[in-house]
Design a protein around this motif. Sequence first.
Motif, PDB file in Angstrom:
ATOM      1  N   ILE A   1      15.498  76.187 -64.842  1.00 58.54           N
ATOM      2  CA  ILE A   1      15.151  74.769 -65.013  1.00 58.54           C
ATOM      3  C   ILE A   1      14.221  74.325 -63.891  1.00 58.54           C
ATOM      4  O   ILE A   1      13.168  73.714 -64.122  1.00 58.54           O
ATOM      5  CB  ILE A   1      16.420  73.894 -65.033  1.00 58.54           C
ATOM      6  N   VAL A   2      14.605  74.661 -62.665  1.00 50.80           N
ATOM      7  CA  VAL A   2      13.820  74.250 -61.504  1.00 50.80           C
ATOM      8  C   VAL A   2      12.482  74.980 -61.460  1.00 50.80           C
ATOM      9  O   VAL A   2      11.422  74.374 -61.263  1.00 50.80           O
ATOM     10  CB  VAL A   2      14.621  74.494 -60.209  1.00 50.80           C
ATOM     11  N   VAL A   3      12.531  76.304 -61.651  1.00 55.61           N
ATOM     12  CA  VAL A   3      11.310  77.101 -61.563  1.00 55.61           C
ATOM     13  C   VAL A   3      10.352  76.763 -62.706  1.00 55.61           C
ATOM     14  O   VAL A   3       9.134  76.690 -62.507  1.00 55.61           O
ATOM     15  CB  VAL A   3      11.656  78.607 -61.567  1.00 55.61           C
TER      16      VAL A   3
ATOM     17  N   SER B   1      12.463  87.637 -62.243  1.00 57.40           N
ATOM     18  CA  SER B   1      13.628  88.443 -62.625  1.00 57.40           C
ATOM     19  C   SER B   1      13.547  89.889 -62.157  1.00 57.40           C
ATOM     20  O   SER B   1      14.455  90.673 -62.440  1.00 57.40           O
ATOM     21  CB  SER B   1      13.798  88.426 -64.153  1.00 57.40           C
ATOM     22  N   SER B   2      12.477  90.248 -61.452  1.00 58.35           N
ATOM     23  CA  SER B   2      12.295  91.652 -61.076  1.00 58.35           C
ATOM     24  C   SER B   2      13.408  92.139 -60.152  1.00 58.35           C
ATOM     25  O   SER B   2      13.968  93.226 -60.346  1.00 58.35           O
ATOM     26  CB  SER B   2      10.926  91.843 -60.416  1.00 58.35           C
ATOM     27  N   THR B   3      13.738  91.337 -59.146  1.00 60.53           N
ATOM     28  CA  THR B   3      14.797  91.744 -58.215  1.00 60.53           C
ATOM     29  C   THR B   3      16.152  91.785 -58.909  1.00 60.53           C
ATOM     30  O   THR B   3      16.965  92.688 -58.656  1.00 60.53           O
ATOM     31  CB  THR B   3      14.849  90.784 -57.015  1.00 60.53           C
ATOM     32  N   LEU B   4      16.397  90.809 -59.780  1.00 55.10           N
ATOM     33  CA  LEU B   4      17.662  90.802 -60.524  1.00 55.10           C
ATOM     34  C   LEU B   4      17.797  92.046 -61.390  1.00 55.10           C
ATOM     35  O   LEU B   4      18.882  92.634 -61.492  1.00 55.10           O
ATOM     36  CB  LEU B   4      17.745  89.548 -61.399  1.00 55.10           C
ATOM     37  N   LEU B   5      16.695  92.456 -62.002  1.00 59.73           N
ATOM     38  CA  LEU B   5      16.732  93.655 -62.838  1.00 59.73           C
ATOM     39  C   LEU B   5      17.013  94.901 -62.004  1.00 59.73           C
ATOM     40  O   LEU B   5      17.693  95.831 -62.459  1.00 59.73           O
ATOM     41  CB  LEU B   5      15.411  93.806 -63.594  1.00 59.73           C
TER      42      LEU B   5
ATOM     43  N   ILE C   1      16.378  81.689 -47.878  1.00 55.67           N
ATOM     44  CA  ILE C   1      15.255  82.296 -48.596  1.00 55.67           C
ATOM     45  C   ILE C   1      14.453  81.229 -49.336  1.00 55.67           C
ATOM     46  O   ILE C   1      13.220  81.261 -49.356  1.00 55.67           O
ATOM     47  CB  ILE C   1      15.766  83.368 -49.578  1.00 55.67           C
ATOM     48  N   ARG C   2      15.158  80.279 -49.903  1.00 56.17           N
ATOM     49  CA  ARG C   2      14.469  79.252 -50.697  1.00 56.17           C
ATOM     50  C   ARG C   2      13.688  78.267 -49.837  1.00 56.17           C
ATOM     51  O   ARG C   2      12.587  77.832 -50.218  1.00 56.17           O
ATOM     52  CB  ARG C   2      15.508  78.507 -51.555  1.00 56.17           C
ATOM     53  N   PHE C   3      14.203  77.902 -48.656  1.00 52.98           N
ATOM     54  CA  PHE C   3      13.573  76.830 -47.888  1.00 52.98           C
ATOM     55  C   PHE C   3      12.988  77.280 -46.543  1.00 52.98           C
ATOM     56  O   PHE C   3      12.076  76.630 -46.036  1.00 52.98           O
ATOM     57  CB  PHE C   3      14.578  75.700 -47.647  1.00 52.98           C
TER      58      PHE C   3
ATOM     59  N   ALA D   1       9.162  81.906 -52.754  1.00 56.56           N
ATOM     60  CA  ALA D   1      10.538  82.376 -52.567  1.00 56.56           C
ATOM     61  C   ALA D   1      10.945  83.413 -53.608  1.00 56.56           C
ATOM     62  O   ALA D   1      12.058  83.947 -53.534  1.00 56.56           O
ATOM     63  CB  ALA D   1      11.504  81.190 -52.616  1.00 56.56           C
ATOM     64  N   SER D   2      10.067  83.686 -54.575  1.00 51.35           N
ATOM     65  CA  SER D   2      10.340  84.717 -55.583  1.00 51.35           C
ATOM     66  C   SER D   2       9.387  85.894 -55.458  1.00 51.35           C
ATOM     67  O   SER D   2       9.372  86.770 -56.325  1.00 51.35           O
ATOM     68  CB  SER D   2      10.213  84.117 -56.996  1.00 51.35           C
ATOM     69  N   SER D   3       8.607  85.918 -54.396  1.00 50.83           N
ATOM     70  CA  SER D   3       7.599  86.958 -54.213  1.00 50.83           C
ATOM     71  C   SER D   3       8.231  88.264 -53.757  1.00 50.83           C
ATOM     72  O   SER D   3       9.441  88.349 -53.508  1.00 50.83           O
ATOM     73  CB  SER D   3       6.559  86.496 -53.188  1.00 50.83           C
TER      74      SER D   3
END
Length: 561
Positions: A86-88, A125-129, A390-392, A486-488
């Motif tokens: 939702i946020v992303v 989703s790469s890290t989650l995978l 990580i996010r902020f 933060a998703s890089s």
Amino acid sequence: MKSIFHIIKYKLLIFLKLNSEISPGYLFKALSSSIVYGIFAYGCYFFTMNSMEYLLSGVNIGAFLFHRFIAVILFIFFITINIGNIVVSYSTLYKSKEVFYFISKPISFTKIFIIKFLDNFFYSSSTLLLIVGAIMLGYGIYFNLDWYFYPISLIGIILPFMFTAGSLGAIILLIVLKLSSKIGMKKVLTTIGLIYAISVLSYYFLSSPAEMVQKVFDYYPNINAYFGFLDNDFLKLLPNYWVSDSLFWISKGSYERAFPFMYVNIISSISVFLIAIFLAHKWYYKTWAEYSVSNSTLKLKDKKDSIFNLKSSVLNGINESIVKREILLFFREPNQWIHLLVMLFLIVIFITSIAGIDMTILNAYNDYFRTAIYVAVTIFNVFLISSISIRFIFPLISLEGETFWKLRTAPVNLKDLIFKKLAIYFLVVFFIGQIISYFSNFHFPVELAIIAQINMAIVTVALVSLNFGMGGIFLNLKEKNAIRIASSQGASITLLLSLMFLIMIVIILFVPVFNFFQEIKNGYQVSRVNLMTSTLILFILTSISSFFFLRAGFKSLQRDI
């Protein structure tokens, strides 16, 4: 569809081209990243194997309860992906410059939505995978499953499950923005927050894990059978149950009984995605246009309301300006403060969910299990602080953007300026960490609660330093989207380092805490020396790492840009 595939094709080509420059720095980063990813993947695999060995062979909870435990984890996983998307999605669909570029081309808004949604989903989703892949590898090896389990589980179980959560997040975002134009953003967000809170609490009420354990063990020793008739009928409609039931039957070698659950999972993901596309066709352009109007009207507000015109505080002029600047920059970006609210909401849910942990400890049948509970709570606490950092903290330097050269050429001490900027965020993270630690540990003996507070303070310093330093090493001044930063890849590596840090904490704490519980059980005089020694070791190690990463972060300020 041809235009969609055309754009996706060239996005992939651009990605490969940008990541194909061969230089010593690039090779070093690539090698370091590969090592970190490899170590972390093995760690996930090792943890999965040992956890399954302990639960299924040591404690012997049975296959059904084990997979219901997986269902609970998957529910949390689903909510996390859903809220995160939702946020992303708000950032990528409404804030991205690429959307403005696509608008000037002969591409419909529906196609823009599809392109940006898929880009956002697979990018984040790469890290989650990687994590899920390592876990599934451990799962498959433990149950001695055939090689085709892995592609089947990826295509038929994991990806549809994650895609459903992501698509549902996009749907909720469209609904929120559509309703906010009529009844106001605050009312909509409050309503959505209440719905999520009620949903989470209702799930735990309906699933009733403690009651389920008791019912299953009534059939002891036949606890490896399927007890789906004990589940609440409503919960059987949830995707996490489809996944857990699929895995249960696959672990039994019965793919034909797992297929209906996989089929429903796949059809559900496709259906939810099609609903998202339909709503995007109806609302995306309108909500985007409304967002653009509201964004422009914000700039026309009376300057009397500006935070820069507030009366002076106890701070001196420079420090006051820095504080006001950071507050203004933070709250003018909805994806910043909304994401913070989401994280705080998840923290409240976590604290609420462990409110009855004292009963769990009292009913624990051995000191090993009590120690595991304490360490698990510590791990969750540290993980929450790691996620916030990580996010902020990680994007902190990069968010200065391409105007960073102004700071470099201005008559100010850049290092001092960035340090004060970091201090503001550190104080917020530190305060949150102490609150989490207090409310999640006050059930434990006072010695352990105090040690937890001290350890959390030490760990917070280390995690903030780690994210600040890694954010400097992987500096990206061209990306203005904090969520994408933060998703890089750099953020993913930082997350993996944080999780390795968690493993170090477990190693340091487990034996002293175990000895502490044994001393209480045996009636010996409790020795606090071991606990203090573990804290001292943690302090020394984190001090070294903090010094290194802070130095790396400040050194990055001198890099040519």
